[in-house]
Structures are given as structure tokens and as C-alpha cells.
Design an enzyme around this catalytic site. Structure first.
Site, PDB file in Angstrom:
ATOM      1  N   ARG A  77      53.492  42.818  22.176  1.00  0.00           N
ATOM      2  CA  ARG A  77      54.194  41.685  21.861  1.00  0.00           C
ATOM      3  C   ARG A  77      53.746  40.334  22.382  1.00  0.00           C
ATOM      4  NH1 ARG A  77      58.670  39.737  25.685  1.00  0.00           N
ATOM      5  NH2 ARG A  77      59.858  38.503  24.427  1.00  0.00           N
ATOM      6  N   HIS A 121      59.253  31.681  22.325  1.00  0.00           N
ATOM      7  CA  HIS A 121      59.231  31.840  23.877  1.00  0.00           C
ATOM      8  C   HIS A 121      58.942  30.617  24.433  1.00  0.00           C
ATOM      9  CE1 HIS A 121      57.987  35.522  26.696  1.00  0.00           C
ATOM     10  NE2 HIS A 121      58.269  34.292  27.357  1.00  0.00           N
ATOM     11  N   GLU A 166      64.639  35.424  26.065  1.00  0.00           N
ATOM     12  CA  GLU A 166      65.621  35.107  27.260  1.00  0.00           C
ATOM     13  C   GLU A 166      66.116  33.818  26.806  1.00  0.00           C
ATOM     14  OE1 GLU A 166      62.759  35.220  30.415  1.00  0.00           O
ATOM     15  OE2 GLU A 166      62.628  37.474  30.410  1.00  0.00           O
ATOM     16  N   ASN A 299      64.395  42.642  28.973  1.00  0.00           N
ATOM     17  CA  ASN A 299      63.485  42.132  29.962  1.00  0.00           C
ATOM     18  C   ASN A 299      63.919  42.378  31.111  1.00  0.00           C
ATOM     19  OD1 ASN A 299      62.013  41.398  27.937  1.00  0.00           O
ATOM     20  ND2 ASN A 299      61.874  39.125  28.605  1.00  0.00           N
ATOM     21  N   TYR A 301      63.493  42.605  35.255  1.00  0.00           N
ATOM     22  CA  TYR A 301      62.659  42.526  36.631  1.00  0.00           C
ATOM     23  C   TYR A 301      63.425  42.718  37.917  1.00  0.00           C
ATOM     24  CZ  TYR A 301      59.429  39.917  33.728  1.00  0.00           C
ATOM     25  OH  TYR A 301      58.310  40.019  32.597  1.00  0.00           O
ATOM     26  N   GLU A 361      59.879  43.406  28.391  1.00  0.00           N
ATOM     27  CA  GLU A 361      59.156  43.137  29.552  1.00  0.00           C
ATOM     28  C   GLU A 361      59.529  43.696  30.651  1.00  0.00           C
ATOM     29  OE1 GLU A 361      59.182  38.556  30.311  1.00  0.00           O
ATOM     30  OE2 GLU A 361      58.738  38.302  28.228  1.00  0.00           O
TER      31      GLU A 361
HETATM   32  C1  FCB Z   1      60.068  36.408  32.007  1.00  0.00           C
HETATM   33  C2  FCB Z   1      59.357  35.344  30.978  1.00  0.00           C
HETATM   34  C3  FCB Z   1      57.907  35.724  30.935  1.00  0.00           C
HETATM   35  C4  FCB Z   1      57.290  35.721  32.231  1.00  0.00           C
HETATM   36  C5  FCB Z   1      57.881  36.729  33.016  1.00  0.00           C
HETATM   37  C6  FCB Z   1      57.405  36.948  34.527  1.00  0.00           C
HETATM   38  O1  FCB Z   1      61.003  35.383  32.412  1.00  0.00           O
HETATM   39  O2  FCB Z   1      60.010  35.886  29.793  1.00  0.00           O
HETATM   40  O3  FCB Z   1      57.154  34.733  29.964  1.00  0.00           O
HETATM   41  O4  FCB Z   1      57.109  34.526  32.851  1.00  0.00           O
HETATM   42  O5  FCB Z   1      59.114  36.374  33.215  1.00  0.00           O
END
Ligand code: FCB
Length: 455
Positions: A77, A121, A166, A299, A301, A361
């Protein structure tokens, strides 16, 4: 730990984005982007760096594809830099920019790696920002034209398209908190930007489909649970609000043709939103935004642990809400919370009926570097990814249609306002020499891919 096998055909990939890795910001006619401008504005980037060179991927792409091949990736990607294609945002097309991505796609395909292309992006052409950027409705048409040009050229070979990455970050961090480009602190602009990003997604979907036969088209959102820091009613309400602001604000229009009413009311009450200025209830806009898609990119985290006294103005939102005590943290200051991936995926299926998802992600920033023998023993990253894969596997077991997983990131790279202080890569990048060193996590990930299983 027991062995968990993934469904046959599960897509294993890694992700990057243009501004974070390419460099060559002045080459082949590329125009200025809002990140070029922002990064060169004093005090915006933690280490005062920028993306002028980054991982020099614009020159080293062939070697980087060979690296992907060695790691056994089935998919990659990446994002396309709008200012390489339309240096002035719209109008005259820069062929050399398109050619770069065309060569990249050919190389990927010749190595058996499936390209997943993200159209936006965050690197908006600066000239469009000068007209108001995403806060200005005219950027919507410019994006659709750009999506048209790119999918016309690459659509015969690229079959997986992601319109936006995002939109919460692009709108809220860019136009409200000011931590990202273009660095504004204006609620009205941020909310307008979120609407225009969504609208441009919806209008681009049929255009991409028309240019790319049998293409699968989707959007990527950053999502995660929002939980109250205490049992108090105030914290519960703050968690509701943050969930609405972060998750539902994008999911509801995409899947339910409406913005969440409680959040519209909150914004109006707080003076953030003038409904006469942004057509949030316009039926044709809402219809367009909800254009059927083939998949949702997720995505993930971390979660947000929310305290009412920390978000009155949401000025420093991302920092102030990640307050979970007694947790592990990555170098980014983000809590490690793999269950949140399970919770998020299950919710998307249960509440929104999302027909197909990819984790587009997931990954972690840890600064572990080469030892005396040049080996990078990033055990914490291996643990992080393994635990998230186990969570993803649990979601599949309970019926979530998860089709693939993209690790962030293939390479250490320019981490936006944190500059080069954060290393998310499964490959170490020595920025002085541009040497790439696969970390232990890359070798471990290769094994996961080979086995189609996590142990
Ligand atoms: C996300 C972004 C990516 C990267 C990660 C850590 O928010 O999409 O570009 O910075 O965080």
C-alpha cells in the site's frame, strides 16, 4: 502460544505514504505540497526536519520493491503525491509524475506484489490550500479530476484503490489542532474540511470504477475505542463525544447517510459549527458520500481513554486523551492495546454492516537500532504486531470479514510533526547512507506470511 492460521488468500502487506518516503520534492516538475510548506515553517516539526530527501524512495524504488519481494509481501500500500500529477492542483498534468507511479506499479506486478494505491495521504498541492484547501468546496472537484487522471493511467493495472487516508487527521489535525499541515486552528474550517473530504471520496468512487475495470474501491479511516477514564457521568459523556468526533463522524455518513446528531448538537452548542455554512444535511451530498464501496480500510494504533476535564476545547486532543494509566507505551507515547483492534473490527461489522475490511495500517514506533553486528533486535515490535494479529484473528473467528493486514511501515520514515524522531519501520533506514536493514520484525513477518499463521 497456539498457532493461529489465517483464511486462505488473506492479504499480507506493508504500507507507506508518498511524502513520508519519496524525497525528490523538486524533481520531475512536482509542485509544492502543504507538507513542504508546513515542514519549513519554524517550530512545526519536532526535529526541524522535512521530507526533501526522506528515504529517497523516488530514486530507490526498484531496490525497495526487491526488498518487499524478499520479505514475501503479497501486497504493497503506497500513496500517490497529488502535486507530482497536478503541480498546480488542477489543469496541466505532469506526465513525469504519473510515469513514476506507472513504473512502480509495473515493477510490483512483475514481482507478484499487488498494488493498493491511496489517492490522498495528506500532501495537498499548496496552491489549492492558498484557496482554502479542504475547507473550500472547490477542492472536491479538483480531487475528483485528479482521481480521474490517476485511475485512467494506472487503472488497467491497479485494482485496489483507497480514496483517502484518515480524513479525521487531514481535517482535525490539519485545520483544528494545527499539529499537521496546513496548521490552522479553526473549528469551522476543520468541520467543513471533513465534509469535503468525505464528499470528494464519494464522488470519486464511481469515477475510479469507470476507469479501472473490476476495481475494488474503498476509504481508510483511523478508528479505535473511546473509553471513559473513570465511572463518572462526566467522563462517560466525554467518551461518547470523543467516539462521535473521531469514529462516528466518518462512519455514519459513509454507512448511514447522516452525521451523528449528538455530535452536530455538541459542535453547535460549543460554537464550533454554523450549520448555515456547511451543508451537513444536504440530501444529495449525503447520498454521494454513502456511495457503496467494496471495502473499508482500518488504521488502528490505540484506544482513547477520555477524561472530561481534558477535552473542553480539544486543543491538544490526541495527546490529552491517551491517558490510560498502568499500560505499556510505544515511543510515540501511544498505549499498546491490541484488544482495541478486535473491538473495532467487531463493531464495524455489528453496527455498520461493513462487508469487507482490511487493516490498512497497524504498527509501532520503537527506536531500537543496529547492534555492533548490524542486527536490529526489535522484540517489542514483534510482540506488538503478534498481539494485534492475534486480535485480528479472533475477529475473523467471530465472523468479521477481514481480508488482509498491512503493517505500518515498510521503512522507517518521516513521521509528520514528529519528523525522524519516530521509527515505525520493519526496515531500519540509515538516513546518512540510505542503507536499508531489515529488522528482526521484518524477518519474523516474512515467516508469518510464509506460514499464513501467527504463533
Ligand atoms: C497514521 C498515518 C501514517 C503514519 C502512522 C504512524 O496516522 O496514516 O502516515 O504516520 O499514523
Amino acid at each position: 502460544m497456539s498457532r493461529r492460521e489465517f483464511p486462505e488468500g488473506f492479504v499480507w502487506g506493508a504500507a507507506t505514504s508518498a511524502y513520508q518516503i519519496e524525497g525528490a520534492t523538486h524533481e520531475d516538475g512536482r509542485g509544492e505540497s502543504i507538507w513542504d510548506r508546513f515542514a519549513k515553517t519554524p517550530s512545526k516539526i519536532e526535529d526541524a526536519s522535512n521530507g526533501d530527501v526522506a528515504c529517497d524512495h523516488y530514486h530507490r524504488w526498484r531496490g525497495d520493491v526487491a526488498l518487499m519481494k524478499r520479505l514475501g509481501l503479497a501486497a504493497y500500500r503506497f500513496s500517490i503525491a497529488w502535486p507530482r500529477i497536478f503541480p498546480l492542483g488542477r489543469g496541466a498534468l505532469e506526465r513525469r509524475g504519473l510515469d513514476f507511479y506507472s513504473r512502480l506499479v509495473d515493477e510490483l506486478l512483475s514481482e507478484g506484489i499487488e498494488p493498493f494505491a491511496t489517492l490522498f495521504h495528506w500532501d495537498l498541492p499548496q496552491v489549492l490550500e492558498d484557496e482554502g484547501g479542504w475547507a473550500n468546496r472547490s477542492t472536491v472537484a479538483a480531487f475528483v479530476d485528479y482521481a480521474d487522471a490517476v485511475s485512467r493511467c494506472l487503472g488497467d493495472r491497479v485494482k485496489h484503490w483507497i480514496t483517502h487516508n484518515e480524513p479525521w487527521c487531514a481535517s482535525m489535525l490539519g485545520y483544528q489542532t494545527g499539529r499537521h499541515a496546513p496548521g490552522l486552528t479553526d473549528w469551522g474550517a476543520a468541520i467543513a474540511a471533513s465534509h469535503h473530504l468525505l464528499l470528494s471520496h464519494g464522488l470519486a468512487v464511481p469515477v475510479v470504477r469507470a476507469n479501472s475495470r473490476a476495481a475494488r474501491v474503498g476509504i481508510t479511516l483511523n478508528l479505535g475505542p473511546s473509553v471513559p477514564a473513570s465511572p463518572s457521568p462526566e467522563d462517560a459523556d466525554a467518551a461518547r463525544h470523543f467516539d462521535g468526533h473521531f469514529n462516528r463522524w466518518f462512519l455514519d455518513p459513509l454507512y448511514r447517510k447522516a452525521y451523528p446528531r449528538d455530535i452536530v448538537a455538541d459542535y453547535v452548542e460549543r460554537g464550533h459549527l454554523d450549520l448555515s455554512k456547511v451543508p451537513l444535511t444536504d440530501a444529495s451530498d449525503l447520498e454521494a458520500i454513502a456511495a457503496p464501496t467494496d471495502f473499508l480500510g482500518v488504521n488502528y494504533y490505540n484506544r482513547s481513554v477520555v477524561r472530561s476535564d481534558r477535552i473542553p476545547e480539544e486543543k491538544n486532543l490526541a495527546r490529552s486523551v491517551h491517558l490510560a494509566p498502568e499500560s505499556e507505551w510505544t515511543d510515540m507515547g501511544w498505549e499498546v492495546y491490541p484488544d482495541g483492534l478486535f473491538e473495532t473490527l467487531v463493531r464495524l461489522r455489528a453496527e455498520y454492516g461493513v462487508p469487507k475490511m482490511y487493516v490498512t495500517e497497524n504498527g509501532a514506533s520503537y527506536r531500537d537500532g543496529p547492534d555492533a553486528h548490524g542486527r536490529v533486535a526489535d522484540d517489542r515490535r514483534i510482540g506488538f504486531v503478534r498481539d494485534h494479529l492475534v486480535a485480528a484473528h479472533r475477529a475473523i473467528e467471530v465472523g468479521v470479514p477481514l481480508a488482509g493486514y498491512f503493517l505500518w511501515s515498510l521503512l522507517d520514515n518521516f513521521e509528520w510533526d514528529r519528523g525522524y524522531t519516530q521509527r515505525f519501520g520493519i526496515t531500519w533506514v540509515d538516513y546518512a547512507t540510505q542503507r536499508r536493514v531489515p529488522k528482526d520484525s521484518a524477518l519474523w513477518y516474512r515467516h508469518v506470511i510464509e506460514e499464513n499463521a501467527v504463533e
